[in-house]
Design a protein around this motif. Structure first.
Motif, short mmCIF file in Angstrom:
data_model
loop_
_atom_site.label_atom_id
_atom_site.label_comp_id
_atom_site.label_asym_id
_atom_site.label_seq_id
_atom_site.Cartn_x
_atom_site.Cartn_y
_atom_site.Cartn_z
N LYS A 1 27.09 45.15 -9.80
CA LYS A 1 28.39 44.99 -10.59
C LYS A 1 28.50 43.44 -10.97
O LYS A 1 28.73 42.55 -10.10
CB LYS A 1 29.72 45.56 -10.25
CG LYS A 1 30.93 45.38 -11.28
CD LYS A 1 32.14 46.17 -10.43
CE LYS A 1 33.12 45.79 -11.41
NZ LYS A 1 34.57 46.38 -11.06
N GLY A 2 28.70 43.19 -12.20
CA GLY A 2 28.72 41.77 -12.87
C GLY A 2 27.35 41.06 -13.05
O GLY A 2 27.50 39.84 -13.38
N GLY A 3 26.41 41.75 -12.78
CA GLY A 3 25.08 41.45 -12.91
C GLY A 3 24.45 41.45 -14.39
O GLY A 3 25.24 42.15 -15.24
N ARG A 4 23.36 40.89 -14.55
CA ARG A 4 22.77 40.82 -15.86
C ARG A 4 21.27 41.61 -15.60
O ARG A 4 20.60 41.55 -14.62
CB ARG A 4 22.52 39.61 -16.28
CG ARG A 4 24.10 38.77 -16.46
CD ARG A 4 24.11 37.41 -17.00
NE ARG A 4 24.28 37.64 -18.40
CZ ARG A 4 24.42 36.79 -19.47
NH1 ARG A 4 24.11 35.70 -19.19
NH2 ARG A 4 24.65 37.03 -20.74
N TYR A 5 20.62 42.09 -17.00
CA TYR A 5 19.18 42.22 -16.84
C TYR A 5 18.70 41.92 -18.28
O TYR A 5 19.43 41.43 -19.06
CB TYR A 5 19.40 43.74 -16.89
CG TYR A 5 19.91 44.35 -18.35
CD1 TYR A 5 18.83 45.09 -19.07
CD2 TYR A 5 21.07 44.69 -18.33
CE1 TYR A 5 19.18 45.80 -20.46
CE2 TYR A 5 21.56 45.41 -19.68
CZ TYR A 5 20.50 45.71 -20.59
OH TYR A 5 20.97 46.42 -21.77
N ARG A 6 17.39 41.88 -18.36
CA ARG A 6 16.48 41.28 -19.41
C ARG A 6 16.25 42.38 -20.34
O ARG A 6 15.61 43.14 -19.87
CB ARG A 6 15.52 40.43 -18.87
CG ARG A 6 14.73 39.62 -19.73
CD ARG A 6 13.38 38.68 -19.51
NE ARG A 6 13.99 37.77 -17.92
CZ ARG A 6 14.60 36.75 -18.43
NH1 ARG A 6 15.00 36.33 -19.59
NH2 ARG A 6 15.03 35.89 -17.45
N LEU B 1 19.56 38.13 -22.43
CA LEU B 1 20.03 38.46 -21.17
C LEU B 1 21.42 39.14 -21.42
O LEU B 1 22.35 38.82 -22.29
CB LEU B 1 20.20 37.35 -20.06
CG LEU B 1 19.02 36.49 -19.73
CD1 LEU B 1 19.52 35.17 -18.98
CD2 LEU B 1 18.47 37.47 -18.55
N LEU B 2 21.45 40.45 -20.92
CA LEU B 2 22.53 41.37 -21.12
C LEU B 2 23.49 41.76 -19.86
O LEU B 2 22.78 41.77 -18.84
CB LEU B 2 22.12 42.66 -21.92
CG LEU B 2 21.39 42.53 -23.17
CD1 LEU B 2 20.96 43.75 -23.80
CD2 LEU B 2 22.24 41.48 -24.45
N ASP B 3 24.69 42.03 -20.13
CA ASP B 3 25.39 42.53 -18.91
C ASP B 3 25.02 43.86 -18.71
O ASP B 3 24.71 44.62 -19.45
CB ASP B 3 26.96 42.52 -19.20
CG ASP B 3 27.50 40.90 -19.43
OD1 ASP B 3 26.89 40.12 -18.83
OD2 ASP B 3 28.48 40.72 -19.93
N ILE B 4 24.87 44.12 -17.34
CA ILE B 4 24.90 45.49 -16.88
C ILE B 4 25.80 46.54 -17.23
O ILE B 4 27.01 46.21 -17.02
CB ILE B 4 24.31 45.75 -15.48
CG1 ILE B 4 23.08 44.81 -14.80
CG2 ILE B 4 24.32 46.97 -15.10
CD1 ILE B 4 22.91 44.78 -13.49
N GLY C 1 28.85 48.77 -17.82
CA GLY C 1 29.78 49.31 -16.78
C GLY C 1 29.86 50.50 -16.34
O GLY C 1 30.41 51.08 -15.37
N ALA D 1 16.47 44.11 -14.09
CA ALA D 1 17.64 43.36 -13.49
C ALA D 1 17.29 41.95 -13.18
O ALA D 1 16.21 41.97 -12.44
CB ALA D 1 18.45 44.04 -12.40
#
Length: 429
Positions: free
Chosen positions: A241-246, A251-254, A256, A287
């Motif tokens: 939670k609060g992480g990002r992925y490519r 780069l986008l927020d995972i 919710g 991620a």
């Protein structure tokens, strides 16, 4: 007129309780469990593959479900808090070993398993069945018509004349038996999925009717939501939670949604399916912190949801008696622990407390009464033992007017007694 046999059924998000009444005699139904008999039966089911069973699946409910699950979690499917989706149009079915189960099918399985441990006490043929229901069902935009249809289909299996009564009214009628003088009472029922409020006038003993309902209000927030807050703040940050992925060169927020489902026990239990796990594996590869997503996958694949929420419940109960407690959840490749203060926990649930207090205000407004006109406040349901809940009512009504007791059994007891009345029109929904 001879009073009929009545069965009061408190179908709870966390626990279910049944009582039987005939005339002035009312008893809780003791249900067999692995450790002995108990009137409180966990609202849970465990499934496992067994070629010798009808349909190739074994099933157990209540404490038996917990025992079966803990013996072999990897080969089981554990469902709990399924009442919370009764009014959800978005819930069509649960996947259990690739089989689809509608809400009413899950409910009938639960009732049949419960009846098998009741020594005939759930044989409701020829009886009045008084089923408790929340004032407001849990979930986003709950569909009450749909919930009623699902309840009807579920409880018709008991073969009785079915009546529905608001759960706090059951608690009010049970509480009335303890009073020897007239009183205007606010009943606050805090369960796992909902918080429900009824204001009733209780007349002197021997008066008919003894109780007169004045107002009702409710909100789909209670103990399960408090559990979610703990998961959100302590567990989910370690699961991405609060992480990002490519995604290509961005780069986008995972999203919710993954964490919303995970923090809801009724949805977490359904995430162990081929499609969800394939999507999570795809997210893990993209991620920036793949280890965090791996931890989420490990909990889902290992069917560790029960252990996780058991640790959450242990923390919550500890904070009911102590100002500080230690959270500890450990599996083969995952350790989550932290010291938590009651002040931290209360800050996490404060938005929920605001909505609960608004529901109390709404009940008072409907009744036309001021807080000073309430003689007694009867707190019931397991979540009523949370100190912040009690503080809310002490601040509004004064400590001397607060009463409790029978937190897990008062609703079923009162529902059975209500069923003894000649005219149920004032009580039924």
């Amino acid at each position: 007129m001879t009073a009929p046999l009545t069965i009061g059924f408190d179908f709870g998000t966390t626990n279910s309780v049944v009582a039987r009444a005939h005339g002035d005699h009312c008893d809780l139904v003791e249900l067999d469990g692995p450790a002995g008999t108990d009137p409180v039966f966990r609202s849970a089911l465990c499934f496992w593959e067994d070629a010798a069973k009808p349909g190739g699946l074994g099933v157990a409910a209540g404490p038996w479900a917990i025992t079966e699950y803990l013996e072999f979690p990897e080969g089981s499917r554990f469902l709990q808090s399924f009442k919370s989706v009764a009014a959800a149009a978005s819930f069509e079915h649960a996947f259990v070993f690739e089989r689809r189960y509608r809400f009413e099918q899950i409910g009938k399985l639960f009732l049949s398993q419960m009846a098998s441990h009741a020594r005939g006490a759930l044989d409701a043929r020829g009886a009045r069945l008084i089923v408790g229901r929340p004032v407001e069902f849990a979930g986003h935009r709950p569909d009450e018509t749909l919930a009623r249809q699902r309840y009807d289909a579920m409880f018709e299996a008991l073969g009785a004349e079915i009546h529905y009564v608001y759960e706090p009214l059951g608690a009010a009628y049970s509480y009335a038996a303890r009073l020897d003088a007239p009183a205007t009472v606010l009943v606050a029922d805090f369960g796992g999925g909902t918080s429900d409020f009824s204001i009733v006038h209780i007349a002197a003993p021997g008066t008919t009717p003894r109780c007169t309902p004045l107002a009702h209000a409710g909100v789909g927030i209670a103990g399960d939501r408090f559990d979610q807050r703990i998961v959100e703040h302590l567990v989910l940050p370690m699961l991405g939670k609060g992480g990002r992925y490519r995604s290509f060169d961005k780069l986008l927020d995972i999203p919710g949604g993954w964490f919303t489902d995970f923090s809801d026990w009724s949805r977490l239990a359904l995430m162990r399916n081929r499609r969800t796990l394939a999507d999570l594996e795809k997210l893990r590869r993209a991620a920036l912190d793949p280890a965090a997503i791996s931890r989420m996958i490990a909990i889902i694949e290992g069917e560790l949801g029960y252990q996780l929420y058991d640790a959450v419940g242990t923390l919550k109960r500890a904070l009911s008696s102590d100002s500080h407690a230690h959270f500890h959840f450990e599996s083969e490749n995952l350790l989550i622990e932290a010291d938590v203060s009651r002040a931290d926990f209360e800050s996490w649930i404060e938005p929920d407390i605001v909505r609960i207090e608004a529901a109390v205000d709404h009940a008072l407004t409907i009744s036309g009464l001021e807080a000073a006109a309430i003689d007694r406040v009867f707190l019931t349901g397991g979540t009523s033992l949370t100190p912040r809940i009690r503080q809310l009512f002490e601040a509004r009504f004064g400590e001397g007017r607060i009463a409790g007791g029978g937190e897990l059994t008062s609703i079923a007891h009162g529902l059975a007694l209500i069923g003894q009345q000649d005219d149920l029109a004032a009580w039924t929904v």
